[in-house]
Scaffold this active site. Structure first.
Site, PDB file in Angstrom:
ATOM      1  N   GLU B 209       0.717  -1.179  -0.035  1.00 52.32           N
ATOM      2  CA  GLU B 209       0.080  -0.017   0.089  1.00 52.32           C
ATOM      3  C   GLU B 209       0.916   1.108  -0.016  1.00 52.32           C
ATOM      4  OE1 GLU B 209      -3.094  -0.355  -0.435  1.00 52.32           O
ATOM      5  OE2 GLU B 209      -3.381  -2.670   0.051  1.00 52.32           O
ATOM      6  N   CYS B 243      -2.074   8.907   2.552  1.00 53.26           N
ATOM      7  CA  CYS B 243      -1.871   8.390   1.264  1.00 53.26           C
ATOM      8  C   CYS B 243      -2.797   8.681   0.433  1.00 53.26           C
ATOM      9  CB  CYS B 243      -1.369   6.920   1.160  1.00 53.26           C
ATOM     10  SG  CYS B 243      -2.519   5.954   2.128  1.00 53.26           S
TER      11      CYS B 243
END
Ligand SMILES: Cc1cc2nc3c(=O)[nH]c(=O)nc-3n(C[C@H](O)[C@H](O)[C@H](O)COP(=O)(O)OP(=O)(O)OC[C@H]3O[C@@H](n4cnc5c(N)ncnc54)[C@H](O)[C@@H]3O)c2cc1C
Lengths: 483, 492
Positions: B209, B243
């Protein structure tokens, strides 16, 4: 890009903020002062009462209590209330301070413990007692009445340096910004000295709230239309009784501070005019000169002072409609005026409306009405024994000494600010102004606000950097430190 | 303790977990959830102290988000992890087919500093629910030392299944070399590549990720106030250290000026502070180096002609005031690299195709949002975007639903966490086919004969043909095959 992080932000530049700023700056702290009002050069202060009210005060002059029984006034200018007040500077007696000690649980509220703080601020001010040579007809009537009736009186002590009444000055502009820089407002005394020591000031900056954090306080508000934000290790609210309470409430701290906005007092005042056959010329010279100094009055909870005002305020305060009013106004030079100021005991309350508007819940309670009646009776007696032809009572009460709302004390349920001048539970957020008062002293408040600011400076700076107990006379002192 | 010790212990724990039932494991996770809830103010304090987050960010994304996930997991796991029956083709008549979702064994979870609790829990919990032993290697910047240990202290299964290895990159590398059965990494693309490279020769599967440069596409038919507010939250929540933060706002040209003005005004009202009581909007940055990156990108943009509204670092703190950047050009670092800070570049676009192209060209592909009253258009654009998640008329909201998978495309990584997919990611599926004991031989077993070959041909034609005739052909071929299969190769 670096944004400043100050040691202190002080919101408000009046009696509390001005003195504190000076002492913090003198200790070498980086201090930013934020003031909603504007900066004026003495010669530029408005020269008439209407403009002065509109431009130097909040809400254009008066803010009514919710029931409109009292008209409240407070300054909105660099220097705050000290620019538009009469600058009568009295120490508190033990009657006032004992009551504070009892309510707050702080034994540092006593004449002895406060003594050195009074000494310190007085040393930085020019104080003069009004001499008999500066009396006008109104003062003479007042003195005559007091003497005939056997009451004790005393000269008023005022922060002033060059009024030159003897030289014929009778500008009577004390309450609209002193054009001679004689009156000892913070704008004429502590603030310029503090600026020499590095104090930064932003005027026209209206603060809406604060966010207390683990390493500093964010202070947010507006300059004109622009939204601004400032940061400091600590923030001191010195925005006055209404201002500081409003900022705290608007910051959402009402739940955390159950005593916030409670215990609001204002020394309700009522003026009574009298007409005399001969001209009194109450507007000449020192328009205030004398106060009652009678233990019986003090015990009864009121005091009397001679007072006068310009034609606009007179027109506002004189009773009667149409012709009756017109007649009194025509006889302006024949009018005497005495005020009774009541030491109020019925606490008012400050709150915010849903829209964020300040609400002032303050009505005259039975004790205040009784005290006012007693004082008014004596005023009438004075007018009677001095041969007044007519007595005219102003229809509205006014409140000039706004106090309380952020009481200092030990416990959160009955006070907002702790003995170290920090808001309970918020070690970086402080309050230093008239809102600290736990009750109404019945004495002119501003000297004590200044003395508390001096004490607060000591508390904030800690022992090592505590300001000197007594600093030397003013200009020399400032020059020396900045040298 | 050495990495091998961690892994040895994890393997033993994984063996032990085989004795436990899913129900027992979920019961412990339910208790964990209760514990987090009870201690949420404490936890928020610790998270705030280590990350600099403002209190609301700490509570909502770290704690509420984690609780939400645990709640979903408890409800969804029994179905997702249950043994599956699958249909068995007609050619295999009489047999049964199953899929078992089994634990991988040991899972190494390497988490970043931006959401130290949430990211850790949303990986630990499904791994454990699926029956794995877990080694967590939290970021050295936000270790939350002792927190998880204390939360699981009196949960016997979880406390034996979870080990936390504090340390930096070296610790992580050593743990990888000790061969866990899977690595789940959340963090930067650079570290992600290094981990993948280290894992490749060891044949350890890795979920990555990684970062993003997430776009928000705004058409000119939106509610200006709400959309601007959404953009600011999306860009600045957690001080932009997410993110999936909005890092590029594309506004259709007719709305551009008004939107920039509204954004500037709303931005000015955002309060920056840390250690607050829930009343600051934007907290501090977690690390000095991230402050430096953000400031350097802004400086670079300014030099290349950008207009910057706001911005700036409060001296002596890690507090950054949020910045709105206009006059943005592609040569600016903030359009090329992840910023990971409270910075919002605003760009104008003229048409749908151009906007899609710009977003898809960023290289990253984590998430995006599309804002328009016209839901057909929004869906059309959403399908065209090369990203792992799209919120329509909202921002960063796919993450708000634990049932949805989370993960990126391209430089934003691969693999999914959360949702059924994320949970399954902590398992390997085991295919099982069950036949009964009997004497019959299978047609496809030996011997192979010409006759069998011919019959298989007929069977295939029957299988692929249509209609009743085909079916009959298939059945006949099947029966013949079956009987033929029982015969041994003719011996001369
Ligand atoms: C007509 C009149 C006569 C008076 N005469 C006397 C007297 O003779 N003797 C005496 O002792 N007292 C007198 N007073 C009262 C005295 O002036 C006040 O008690 C005193 O000034 C209060 O000091 P403070 O520091 O509490 O607040 P202030 O002096 O009121 O100062 C507060 C300052 O904060 C600013 N402020 C408020 N809210 C905000 C905000 N949100 N953002 C930024 N800035 C803000 C205000 O503009 C103001 O400048 C008089 C008052 C009046 C009105």
């Amino acid at each position: 890009m670096k944004l400043s992080r100050y040691d202190y932000i002080i919101v408000g530049s009046g009696a509390g903020g001005g003195v504190l700023a000076f002492h913090l700056a003198r200790a070498g702290k980086r201090v930013l002062m934020l003031e909603a009002g504007q900066r004026w050069q003495p010669r530029d202060y408005p020269d008439n009462e209407l403009d002065a009210s509109a431009r130097l005060m909040w809400s254009g002059g008066v803010e009514p209590s919710q029931d409109a029984s009292l008209m409240l006034m407070r300054g909105r200018t660099l220097g705050g209330g000290t620019v538009i007040n009469q600058c009568l500077l009295d120490r508190f007696d033990d009657i006032a301070l004992d009551d504070w000690a009892a309510r707050s649980g702080l034994d540092s509220f006593s004449e002895t413990a406060m003594g050195r703080h009074y000494d310190a601020v007085e040393a930085d001010l020019s104080l003069q007692s009004i001499p008999e040579s500066d009396w006008n007809g109104n003062a003479r009537i007042y003195a005559d009445g007091f003497d005939r009736l056997g009451y004790r009186r005393a000269p008023l002590r005022r922060g002033q340096s060059r009024c030159d009444v003897a030289g014929g000055n009778d500008c009577m502009r004390c309450l609209g910004g002193c054009p001679r820089a004689s009156k000892q407002s913070t704008a004429a005394t502590f603030l310029p000295r503090a600026e020499e020591l590095g104090l930064e000031i932003i005027t026209g900056c209206h603060i809406h709230g604060v966010v207390h954090g683990s390493a500093g306080v964010t202070v947010y508000g507006q300059v004109g239309r622009e939204q601004v934000q400032f940061f400091a290790a600590r923030c001191v609210l010195a925005a006055g009784t209404l201002g500081s309470s409003r900022i705290l409430m608007n910051s959402g701290l009402g739940d955390a501070l159950p005593a916030l906005g409670k215990g609001f007092f204002c020394h309700p005042q009522f003026v009574t005019f009298a007409r005399y056959a001969e001209p009194v010329d109450a507007h000449r010279g020192s328009f205030q000169a004398l106060k009652s100094d009678d233990p019986r009055f003090r015990a009864a909870g009121f005091k009397l002072e001679n007072v006068f005002m310009g034609p606009v305020a007179a027109a506002y305060l004189l009773p009667g409609g149409a012709r009756a009013h017109q007649r009194l106004m025509r006889d302006y030079r024949h009018l005497a005026c005495i005020e009774v100021a009541v030491r109020d005991v019925t606490p008012g309350r400050l709150s915010l409306s849903r829209g964020g508007q300040l609400r002032i819940h303050k009505s005259l309670g039975a004790p205040e009405r009784k005290r006012a009646r007693e004082g008014l009776k004596i005023i009438r007696d004075i007018y009677r024994v001095t041969g007044a032809t007519e007595v005219a009572q102003a229809p509205t009460g006014i409140g000039l000494h706004l106090m309380g709302g952020c009481a200092q004390g030990l416990h959160r349920d009955s006070s907002v600010v702790n003995p170290e001048f920090a808001v309970h539970g918020m070690p970086r957020l402080h309050v230093v102004d008239g809102s600290l008062f736990p009750s109404a002293p019945g004495i002119n408040p501003s000297l004590t606000i200044m003395a508390l600011a001096h004490r607060a400076a000591e508390a904030l700076l800690g022992g090592a950097q505590a300001p000197a107990g007594i600093s030397r006379s003013v200009p020399a002192d400032a020059a020396e430190v900045s040298a | 303790m050495t990495a091998t010790h961690y892994l040895d212990q994890a393997r033993t724990a994984a063996e032990g977990l085989r004795e436990s039932s899913l129900k027992e494991r979920l019961a412990e996770l339910a208790l964990l959830r209760q514990r987090i809830d009870q201690r949420r103010e404490d936890i928020a304090e610790q998270v705030m102290a280590e990350t600099g987050k403002c209190r609301t960010d700490a509570l909502v994304s770290e704690i509420m988000g984690s609780l939400d996930y645990l709640h979903w997991l408890n409800k969804a796991a029994p179905a997702v992890l249950a043994d599956e029956k699958v249909s068995t083709p007609i050619a295999l008549m009489g047999k049964a087919s199953r899929i078992w979702h089994e634990a991988l064994g040991t899972v190494l979870i390497i988490t970043p500093w931006n959401y130290p609790l949430h990211i850790a829990l949303t990986a630990i919990a499904p791994a454990f629910a699926a029956g794995n032993a877990v080694i967590l290697k939290p970021s050295e910047h936000t270790p939350l030392k002792g927190l998880l240990e204390s939360l699981v202290a009196d949960l016997p299964l979880l406390s034996s299944a979870l080990q936390i290895a504090y340390g930096d990159g070296d610790t992580a590398r050593a743990l990888i070399d000790a061969r866990p059965d899977k690595i789940c990494f959340t963090g930067s693309a650079a570290t992600g590549k290094a981990i993948l490279a280290q894992a490749a020769p060891l044949l350890i599967p890795v979920d990555l990720e990684l970062g993003g440069k997430d776009a928000m596409l705004v058409f000119d038919d939106v509610d200006l106030h709400r959309t601007s507010a959404g953009a600011l939250w999306g860009a600045f929540t957690n001080a932009g250290q997410s993110c999936t933060s909005v890092e590029a706002l594309y506004v259709q040209r007719p709305l551009y000026r008004d939107m920039v003005a509204t954004l500037a005004q709303q931005l000015d009202a955002l309060i920056v502070n840390e250690g607050d009581a829930g009343d600051a909007d934007i907290g501090a940055m977690t690390t000095d180096f991230q402050c430096d990156i953000v400031e350097a990108q802004l400086e670079d943009a300014r030099k290349k002609g950008a207009q910057i509204h706001g911005g700036g670092r409060i001296a002596g703190t890690r507090l950054l005031r949020p910045a709105l950047v206009t006059e943005v050009t592609p040569d600016m670092l903030l359009m090329q690299q992840e910023t990971f800070g409270p910075v919002l570049p605003v760009l104008a676009f003229d048409n749908e195709a151009e906007a899609i192209r710009q977003v898809n060209n960023s290289g990253f592909g984590l998430s995006a949002s599309v804002w328009s009253k016209d839901l057909d258009r929004a869906a059309r654009v959403a399908r065209a975007l090369r990203v792992g998640a799209v919120s329509i008329n909202n921002v960063m909201l796919t993450e708000g639903n634990p049932a949805l998978p989370f993960g990126g495309v391209g430089a934003s990584g691969s693999g999914r966490v959360k949702g059924a997919e994320g949970l399954r990611g902590m398992t390997r599926s085991k295919a099982v086919l069950i036949d009964k004991q009997h004497g019959k031989l299978e047609a496809n077993w030996y011997p192979y004969t010409r006759e069998k070959y011919r019959l298989f041909g007929q069977l295939i034609s029957g299988l692929s043909g249509k209609g009743l005739a085909a079916l009959l052909r298939f059945a006949r071929a099947g029966l013949q095959l079956e009987s033929h299969a029982q015969k041994p190769r003719r011996n001369p």
